[in-house]
Design an enzyme around this catalytic site. Structure first.
Site, PDB file in Angstrom:
ATOM      1  N   LYS A 162     144.047  87.451 -10.910  1.00 21.88           N
ATOM      2  CA  LYS A 162     144.251  88.984 -10.221  1.00 21.88           C
ATOM      3  C   LYS A 162     145.274  89.457 -11.364  1.00 21.88           C
ATOM      4  CE  LYS A 162     148.262  88.756  -9.689  1.00 21.88           C
ATOM      5  NZ  LYS A 162     149.319  88.433 -10.527  1.00 21.88           N
ATOM      6  N   TYR A 250     149.969  91.304  -4.035  1.00 20.49           N
ATOM      7  CA  TYR A 250     150.101  90.288  -3.071  1.00 20.49           C
ATOM      8  C   TYR A 250     149.988  90.821  -1.712  1.00 20.49           C
ATOM      9  CZ  TYR A 250     150.441  86.723  -6.781  1.00 20.49           C
ATOM     10  OH  TYR A 250     150.107  85.653  -7.685  1.00 20.49           O
TER      11      TYR A 250
HETATM   12  P1  NDP Z   1     151.363  84.417 -20.295  1.00 24.11           P
HETATM   13  O1  NDP Z   1     151.678  85.728 -21.167  1.00 24.11           O
HETATM   14  O2  NDP Z   1     152.355  83.326 -19.991  1.00 24.11           O
HETATM   15  O3  NDP Z   1     149.696  83.950 -20.687  1.00 24.11           O
HETATM   16  C1  NDP Z   1     148.762  84.744 -21.269  1.00 24.11           C
HETATM   17  C2  NDP Z   1     148.077  84.203 -22.409  1.00 24.11           C
HETATM   18  O4  NDP Z   1     146.867  84.885 -22.714  1.00 24.11           O
HETATM   19  C3  NDP Z   1     149.069  83.806 -23.534  1.00 24.11           C
HETATM   20  O5  NDP Z   1     149.873  82.761 -23.709  1.00 24.11           O
HETATM   21  C4  NDP Z   1     147.908  83.747 -24.789  1.00 24.11           C
HETATM   22  O6  NDP Z   1     147.165  82.507 -24.671  1.00 24.11           O
HETATM   23  C5  NDP Z   1     146.672  84.570 -24.213  1.00 24.11           C
HETATM   24  N1  NDP Z   1     146.574  85.986 -24.743  1.00 24.11           N
HETATM   25  C6  NDP Z   1     145.423  86.400 -25.399  1.00 24.11           C
HETATM   26  N2  NDP Z   1     145.815  87.890 -25.851  1.00 24.11           N
HETATM   27  C7  NDP Z   1     146.977  88.156 -25.573  1.00 24.11           C
HETATM   28  C8  NDP Z   1     147.947  88.950 -26.039  1.00 24.11           C
HETATM   29  N3  NDP Z   1     147.353  90.042 -26.378  1.00 24.11           N
HETATM   30  N4  NDP Z   1     149.181  89.159 -25.594  1.00 24.11           N
HETATM   31  C9  NDP Z   1     149.623  87.986 -24.576  1.00 24.11           C
HETATM   32  N5  NDP Z   1     148.732  86.884 -24.427  1.00 24.11           N
HETATM   33  C10 NDP Z   1     147.522  86.905 -25.088  1.00 24.11           C
HETATM   34  O7  NDP Z   1     150.823  85.177 -18.768  1.00 24.11           O
HETATM   35  P2  NDP Z   1     150.710  84.640 -17.372  1.00 24.11           P
HETATM   36  O8  NDP Z   1     150.095  83.419 -17.697  1.00 24.11           O
HETATM   37  O9  NDP Z   1     152.018  84.763 -16.677  1.00 24.11           O
HETATM   38  O10 NDP Z   1     149.715  85.658 -16.936  1.00 24.11           O
HETATM   39  C11 NDP Z   1     148.262  85.452 -17.156  1.00 24.11           C
HETATM   40  C12 NDP Z   1     147.447  86.066 -15.941  1.00 24.11           C
HETATM   41  O11 NDP Z   1     147.594  85.334 -14.742  1.00 24.11           O
HETATM   42  C13 NDP Z   1     147.803  87.503 -15.694  1.00 24.11           C
HETATM   43  O12 NDP Z   1     146.503  88.372 -15.414  1.00 24.11           O
HETATM   44  C14 NDP Z   1     148.472  87.398 -14.425  1.00 24.11           C
HETATM   45  O13 NDP Z   1     148.416  88.385 -13.461  1.00 24.11           O
HETATM   46  C15 NDP Z   1     147.870  86.049 -13.697  1.00 24.11           C
HETATM   47  N6  NDP Z   1     148.914  85.431 -12.833  1.00 24.11           N
HETATM   48  C16 NDP Z   1     148.338  85.031 -11.429  1.00 24.11           C
HETATM   49  C17 NDP Z   1     149.512  83.957 -10.922  1.00 24.11           C
HETATM   50  C18 NDP Z   1     149.079  83.480  -9.786  1.00 24.11           C
HETATM   51  O14 NDP Z   1     149.731  83.038  -8.810  1.00 24.11           O
HETATM   52  N7  NDP Z   1     147.627  83.741  -9.169  1.00 24.11           N
HETATM   53  C19 NDP Z   1     150.758  84.006 -11.286  1.00 24.11           C
HETATM   54  C20 NDP Z   1     151.005  84.209 -12.783  1.00 24.11           C
HETATM   55  C21 NDP Z   1     150.141  85.075 -13.450  1.00 24.11           C
HETATM   56  P3  NDP Z   1     146.767  81.673 -26.037  1.00 24.11           P
HETATM   57  O15 NDP Z   1     148.340  81.526 -26.735  1.00 24.11           O
HETATM   58  O16 NDP Z   1     146.308  80.327 -25.576  1.00 24.11           O
HETATM   59  O17 NDP Z   1     146.085  82.460 -26.852  1.00 24.11           O
END
Ligand code: NDP
Length: 409
Positions: A162, A250
């Site tokens: 989401k 949420y």
């Molecule tokens: P993070 O920033 O921690 O992780 C995102 C990952 O996406 C990065 O680590 C990277 O992985 C990859 N990525 C690719 N392109 C980009 C870019 N341009 N900028 C930043 N990251 C990029 O975010 P979250 O894990 O907190 O959130 C990710 C998604 O999950 C969002 O859509 C958020 O809304 C959702 N979410 C849902 C939750 C839930 O409880 N359902 C809780 C937290 C988040 P790599 O280094 O491997 O390429």
């Protein structure tokens, strides 16, 4: 083997992490909240909470649905990958990351064969990888649509985090691509699997507090711009919006599942402090109101600057039901107050991510519908844009796309 680690969460939100070893079935921890201390790992020798298996028994690992995780950020590393250990129908088989060294480390930690590591350019080659049946997209919001479309075109089922995407047009494209490929598309609403939220829905439908008159939701936390997971959330091009798209969703989704209705009118106010550099591109505080066909009204707030809050309340004609915390990972509380008195509803905590993934795998294995298909994610995206529009216009907007939720709980 099972292990539990307790640590602080995103932007200071206290969060409990379960790190399970080899497992199967959704494991639940009885009295977990009491057993764990909020800010310290379990001391050596301290008894672990009793784990119970719920749902169907696990299926043989070789028959489990194969999952690829796209984006190895905070949610993937801290919650989703460990949750595979508690799954009984899903197994991790592939990783997609922009950081090869990290992907290799994670692959060796979770026993993923390095030949199933992809980057964002080689991603489309998943079409030739039969081990992958589901692609779980955990990227910044504005990348969801692109990676979901490509996964559908590669013939894979998609679970997308989401918010589903940043515009309704993108949502429709994702729905169409999955339909064309005859593959499933589900959106990551983990609270649809969380026992307190499910119990609240059941109690409300049974009339425990009479007729619902008002719903109150508050979801927020102070965002840290120096945290990589906070950095992109403050950039409109990657996040699509601010607190509303990230955590207000949420409360919005809950107002819909708690009432069991779809809103017909929205009004909203937005406030982003001009002197706070965090809010140059995305909003901070949103307060919105939803009117439902029954006459019930929800008033909801979300913010990137108020102290961590995750609270739902439902006011009925004969009682009040409160969830606080309502949407955290491993700590929830449900209270009901009626003319008969007040009580806390005692429930077991579960690993919501494992339950969610296994729900999707079961739907694939048994060719059943999913609880939260693309249309459910699109409804929230449309509503969030209506909320922004109502705030911009400074007046309520009437809405109805005749969407009706496919499954109630
Ligand atoms: P993070 O920033 O921690 O992780 C995102 C990952 O996406 C990065 O680590 C990277 O992985 C990859 N990525 C690719 N392109 C980009 C870019 N341009 N900028 C930043 N990251 C990029 O975010 P979250 O894990 O907190 O959130 C990710 C998604 O999950 C969002 O859509 C958020 O809304 C959702 N979410 C849902 C939750 C839930 O409880 N359902 C809780 C937290 C988040 P790599 O280094 O491997 O390429």
């Amino acid at each position: 083997v099972s292990m539990i680690k307790v640590s602080d969460g995103i932007a200071g939100v206290s969060r409990r992490e379960f790190l399970y070893g080899v497992g199967g079935g959704t494991l639940i921890a009885s009295q977990f909240a009491e057993a764990a201390q909020p800010s310290a790992p379990l001391a050596q020798g301290q008894p672990e909470p009793k784990l119970q298996r719920v749902g169907e028994p696990p299926i043989e690992p070789s028959r489990r649905v194969g999952w690829a995780v796209v984006g190895l950020g905070k949610l993937a590393l801290d919650q989703v990958l460990p949750a595979f250990g508690a799954c009984g129908k899903s197994r991790l088989v592939a990783l997609v990351s922009g950081d090869r060294a990290k992907a290799q480390r994670v692959a060796s930690q979770y026993g993923v064969d390095p030949k199933h590591i992809y980057d964002y350019d080689s991603y489309d080659a998943i079409a030739q990888d039969p081990a992958i049946q589901v692609v779980y997209i955990i990227l910044p919001n504005s990348l969801h649509a692109n990676f979901s479309l490509r996964a559908s075109r590669a013939g894979k089922h998609v679970l997308c985090e989401k918010p589903m995407a940043i515009s309704a047009t993108e949502c429709q494209q994702m729905i169409d691509a999955a339909a064309q490929a005859q593959r499933k598309l589900m959106i990551g609403y983990r609270c649809h699997y969380e026992p307190c939220n499910l119990a609240a829905i059941n109690l409300l439908r049974q009339g425990e507090i009479g007729k619902i008159r008002a719903v109150v939701t508050d979801n927020g936390q102070a965002i840290d711009p120096t945290d990589p997971a906070g950095e992109w959330r403050l950039r409109k091009s990657l996040a699509g919006g601010g607190s509303l798209m990230d955590i207000g969703i949420y409360g919005l989704n809950a107002a819909r599942y708690l009432t069991g209705e779809e809103p017909i009118e929205v009004a909203a106010m937005v406030n982003s402090p001009g002197d706070d550099p965090r809010f140059r591109e995305v909003e901070d505080l949103v307060v919105f109101t939803l009117r439902f066909p029954s006459g019930a009204i929800a008033h909801c707030s979300t913010s990137y600057s108020y102290a961590a809050t995750s609270r739902f309340a439902v006011q009925g004609t004969t009682g009040v039901l409160t969830l606080d915390p309502a949407t955290t990972y491993y700590e929830h509380a449900l209270h009901v107050k009626t003319e008969k008195g007040s009580r806390k509803v005692e429930l077991h905590e579960i690993n919501q991510f494992a339950a969610e993934m296994d729900h999707f795998s079961a739907a694939i294995l048994n060719q059943q519908p999913v609880k939260s298909p693309g249309e459910e994610g699109m409804q929230d995206v449309r509503l969030m844009h209506s909320i922004y529009e109502a705030a911009r216009l400074g007046r309520p907007i009437k809405i109805d796309w005749t969407y009706r939720r496919p499954m109630q709980a």
